[in-house]
Design an enzyme around this catalytic site. Sequence first.
Site, PDB file in Angstrom:
ATOM      1  N   VAL A  91       0.836  -1.203   0.000  1.00 59.77           N
ATOM      2  CA  VAL A  91       0.000   0.000   0.000  1.00 59.77           C
ATOM      3  C   VAL A  91       0.870   1.252   0.000  1.00 59.77           C
ATOM      4  CG1 VAL A  91      -1.764   1.291   1.274  1.00 59.77           C
ATOM      5  CG2 VAL A  91      -1.927  -1.191   1.101  1.00 59.77           C
ATOM      6  N   CYS A  92       1.994   1.195   0.693  1.00 59.25           N
ATOM      7  CA  CYS A  92       2.897   2.352   0.773  1.00 59.25           C
ATOM      8  C   CYS A  92       3.397   2.750  -0.611  1.00 59.25           C
ATOM      9  CB  CYS A  92       4.077   2.031   1.685  1.00 59.25           C
ATOM     10  SG  CYS A  92       3.606   1.513   3.343  1.00 59.25           S
ATOM     11  N   SER A  93       3.807   1.754  -1.401  1.00 58.79           N
ATOM     12  CA  SER A  93       4.363   2.008  -2.737  1.00 58.79           C
ATOM     13  C   SER A  93       3.288   2.270  -3.788  1.00 58.79           C
ATOM     14  CB  SER A  93       5.198   0.809  -3.196  1.00 58.79           C
ATOM     15  OG  SER A  93       6.322   0.635  -2.373  1.00 58.79           O
TER      16      SER A  93
END
Length: 193
Positions: free
Chosen positions: A80-82
Amino acid sequence: MASALAARRARGSAAVLWGAARGFASVGSDIVSAAPGVSLQKARSWDEGVASKFSTTPLKDIFCGKKVVIFGLPGAYTGVCSQSHVPSYKNNIDKLKAKGIDSVICVAVNDPYVLNGWAEKLQAKDAIEFYGDFDGSFHKSLDLEIDLSAALLGRRSHRWSAFVDDGKIKSFNVEEAPSNFKVSSAEVILDQI
């Protein structure tokens, strides 16, 4: 998260605003005072680290006298971060700057070298400043630390965002789970500035 205070946004999304019951940072508090003595490491190459004698940046230098949007996430190179979190800020950088934001900062419990490589891979280094909270002290001070050992990540950060004006927290959003991406996006924080 029994001490968290839930607030509904006009759109119906649930934003978790962490309040005074936590005893740490909350809307209206000073982020520098909430994390006394803490410094962060700006993303950099190893050679840049050596050249700067592995310098750190005190929080007062990041927040005092500035309008800052900061977001934290569980870790570099994670799903989700990327795929969502960093891109939401990269894609909205012009809108944030148009609202008078001086800096948009991503912070994670990673070393500055990993964050540097990740920022370059995402082609986000020109838009967003990346800082490593290498030992988790910043997130621990703000009561944003989470144990993600089950995902083989160890102690990390909740997924969150904040608008900070001259060190004072004006809005503070924390996701209910690190895999959620409902309240910590650039789109949400734009509505709060």
